[in-house]
Design a protein around this motif. Sequence first.
Motif, short mmCIF file in Angstrom:
data_model
loop_
_atom_site.label_atom_id
_atom_site.label_comp_id
_atom_site.label_asym_id
_atom_site.label_seq_id
_atom_site.Cartn_x
_atom_site.Cartn_y
_atom_site.Cartn_z
N ALA A 1 -59.50 -95.77 21.32
CA ALA A 1 -60.27 -96.03 20.10
C ALA A 1 -60.80 -94.70 19.55
O ALA A 1 -61.30 -93.87 20.31
CB ALA A 1 -61.43 -96.97 20.40
N GLY A 2 -60.67 -94.53 18.25
CA GLY A 2 -61.17 -93.31 17.64
C GLY A 2 -60.59 -93.09 16.27
O GLY A 2 -60.37 -94.04 15.52
N ALA A 3 -60.33 -91.83 15.97
CA ALA A 3 -59.85 -91.47 14.64
C ALA A 3 -58.78 -90.39 14.75
O ALA A 3 -58.73 -89.65 15.73
CB ALA A 3 -61.01 -90.97 13.78
N ILE A 4 -57.98 -90.31 13.71
CA ILE A 4 -56.90 -89.34 13.63
C ILE A 4 -57.15 -88.47 12.40
O ILE A 4 -57.46 -88.99 11.33
CB ILE A 4 -55.54 -90.06 13.52
N PHE A 5 -57.00 -87.16 12.56
CA PHE A 5 -57.12 -86.28 11.40
C PHE A 5 -55.76 -85.74 11.03
O PHE A 5 -54.86 -85.65 11.85
CB PHE A 5 -58.17 -85.18 11.59
N LEU B 1 -64.84 -92.56 22.56
CA LEU B 1 -64.14 -92.45 21.29
C LEU B 1 -63.42 -91.10 21.29
O LEU B 1 -63.94 -90.11 21.80
CB LEU B 1 -65.13 -92.49 20.12
N VAL B 2 -62.23 -91.07 20.73
CA VAL B 2 -61.44 -89.85 20.71
C VAL B 2 -60.98 -89.54 19.29
O VAL B 2 -60.71 -90.45 18.50
CB VAL B 2 -60.23 -89.96 21.67
N VAL B 3 -60.91 -88.26 18.98
CA VAL B 3 -60.50 -87.80 17.66
C VAL B 3 -59.39 -86.78 17.88
O VAL B 3 -59.60 -85.76 18.55
CB VAL B 3 -61.68 -87.19 16.87
N ALA B 4 -58.19 -87.06 17.32
CA ALA B 4 -57.02 -86.24 17.60
C ALA B 4 -56.17 -86.04 16.34
O ALA B 4 -56.26 -86.83 15.40
CB ALA B 4 -56.19 -86.90 18.69
N PRO B 5 -55.33 -85.01 16.35
CA PRO B 5 -54.49 -84.74 15.17
C PRO B 5 -53.27 -85.65 15.09
O PRO B 5 -52.64 -85.96 16.09
CB PRO B 5 -54.06 -83.28 15.37
#
Length: 127
Positions: free
Chosen positions: A67-71, A48-52
């Motif tokens: 797959a992951g989330a964006i901030f 899982l990856v979280v990126a701007p």
Amino acid sequence: TLIREPMTLPEYQRALQSADLALFPYEIIPYRKRTSGVFAEAVGYGKLVVAPRGTWMAEQIEAGHAAGAIFEALEPDTIAQAIAGCLAKRTTLEPLAQALGAAWRERSSLALFADYLEGQIAIRSQR
């Protein structure tokens, strides 16, 4: 786990393999078009990856290649919310990340790049 020290390649690979997710608190402007090798490797490992938002990495998540989330902003609360949201959906996202990782490895590998370079050399040598 926050890694602050340089690692050998085997240490790096073990750390990435054991990670639940990978966080990329990168500055948005330099990474708007720039890729990230660590991001690509994390995706290839099925993490899982979280990126701007506004970065190439976020585009990969939005396009369904990772797959992951964006901030939205480089602020601790915003990043923490994205991580929490990602982990809340972990049971759904982890199998997706694994499948996307397999597809990523098929599209992006050193062997594919070498094949591309050989093809380009052959084309240019005929000119």
